[in-house]
Design a protein around this motif. Sequence first.
Motif, PDB file in Angstrom:
ATOM      1  N   GLU A   1       0.836  -1.199   0.000  1.00 22.65           N
ATOM      2  CA  GLU A   1       0.000   0.000   0.000  1.00 22.65           C
ATOM      3  C   GLU A   1       0.871   1.250   0.000  1.00 22.65           C
ATOM      4  O   GLU A   1       0.594   2.226  -0.711  1.00 22.65           O
ATOM      5  CB  GLU A   1      -0.935  -0.008   1.219  1.00 22.65           C
ATOM      6  CG  GLU A   1      -1.966  -1.121   1.225  1.00 22.65           C
ATOM      7  CD  GLU A   1      -2.894  -1.085   0.018  1.00 22.65           C
ATOM      8  OE1 GLU A   1      -3.173   0.019  -0.504  1.00 22.65           O
ATOM      9  OE2 GLU A   1      -3.331  -2.168  -0.430  1.00 22.65           O
TER      10      GLU A   1
ATOM     11  N   GLN B   1       1.224   4.072  -2.943  1.00 22.12           N
ATOM     12  CA  GLN B   1       0.941   5.443  -2.529  1.00 22.12           C
ATOM     13  C   GLN B   1       2.071   6.377  -2.962  1.00 22.12           C
ATOM     14  O   GLN B   1       1.838   7.448  -3.536  1.00 22.12           O
ATOM     15  CB  GLN B   1       0.770   5.513  -1.013  1.00 22.12           C
ATOM     16  CG  GLN B   1       0.600   6.924  -0.466  1.00 22.12           C
ATOM     17  CD  GLN B   1       0.668   6.959   1.056  1.00 22.12           C
ATOM     18  OE1 GLN B   1       0.224   6.024   1.731  1.00 22.12           O
ATOM     19  NE2 GLN B   1       1.237   8.024   1.598  1.00 22.12           N
TER      20      GLN B   1
ATOM     21  N   GLU C   1       2.037   9.429  -5.753  1.00 25.43           N
ATOM     22  CA  GLU C   1       2.385  10.788  -5.348  1.00 25.43           C
ATOM     23  C   GLU C   1       3.499  11.370  -6.210  1.00 25.43           C
ATOM     24  O   GLU C   1       3.485  12.559  -6.546  1.00 25.43           O
ATOM     25  CB  GLU C   1       2.818  10.813  -3.879  1.00 25.43           C
ATOM     26  CG  GLU C   1       1.681  10.588  -2.900  1.00 25.43           C
ATOM     27  CD  GLU C   1       2.170  10.488  -1.468  1.00 25.43           C
ATOM     28  OE1 GLU C   1       3.404  10.555  -1.240  1.00 25.43           O
ATOM     29  OE2 GLU C   1       1.319  10.350  -0.570  1.00 25.43           O
TER      30      GLU C   1
END
Length: 250
Positions: free
Chosen positions: A192, A196, A200
């Motif tokens: 995860e 992420q 980003e």
Amino acid sequence: MSRPSSGTAATIMIELDGVELTLPSAAGPVHILRGLDLVIGRGETVSVVGPSGSGKSSMMMIVAGLERASKGAVTVGGTRFNGLDEDTLARFRRDSVGIVFQDFHLVPTMTALENVAIPLEFAGRDDAFERAAECLEAVGLGHRLTHYPGQLSGGEQQRTALARAFAPGPDLLLADEPTGNLDGETGQQIIELLFQLQAEHGTTLVLITHDPQLAARCARSVKLLDGLIVDDVANGGTKYGDPAASAAGL
């Protein structure tokens, strides 16, 4: 060769053209990779799957510039590797490529902060330790800056490795079985976090895995078998590069 639609030098991150890798052995030459043609666009997330010994890690090493192709052309981020000396390759890797391994590869005599600061110091950044602290904070380890790898759990060590890989702001992240040494719950947390950070930063991600569910998290899957690419699909079942995929913008 399968290509992203409307692929140009500006939109292509990885291009392998007829790449072969042959290594010597006592029994004679061993053909590890036998002619790979592959194009990966900037910002893509691509899983690389296949049985052990299919050539997945060897392909990653060539893309990272850590192994030389025996034949064929390798271009990453617009830089053609063929003919580059080792120092030039090392500088390119330092500035443009992040790598996360199954075994963490942290320096045991350095703190988490020092481990993350290493590539930044090599790049001559004056803010190496400030940036390293920010990256560790971003992966939830702001309270573990002064701890050594031996004082960190497996998940914390891999978080440190992720922080180190993303700290220089690489265009490309290569991850080789990043959850292989972690339990299921910890591995899921790392994945995860990996996706992420990729979202980003807009980083191109190439992820080697044996886990079908993890492979499906990527937008596209490439399958290797006996040193050849035998399948290349957009996750969802569409053959990568076919008219249906092109119509979908893949």
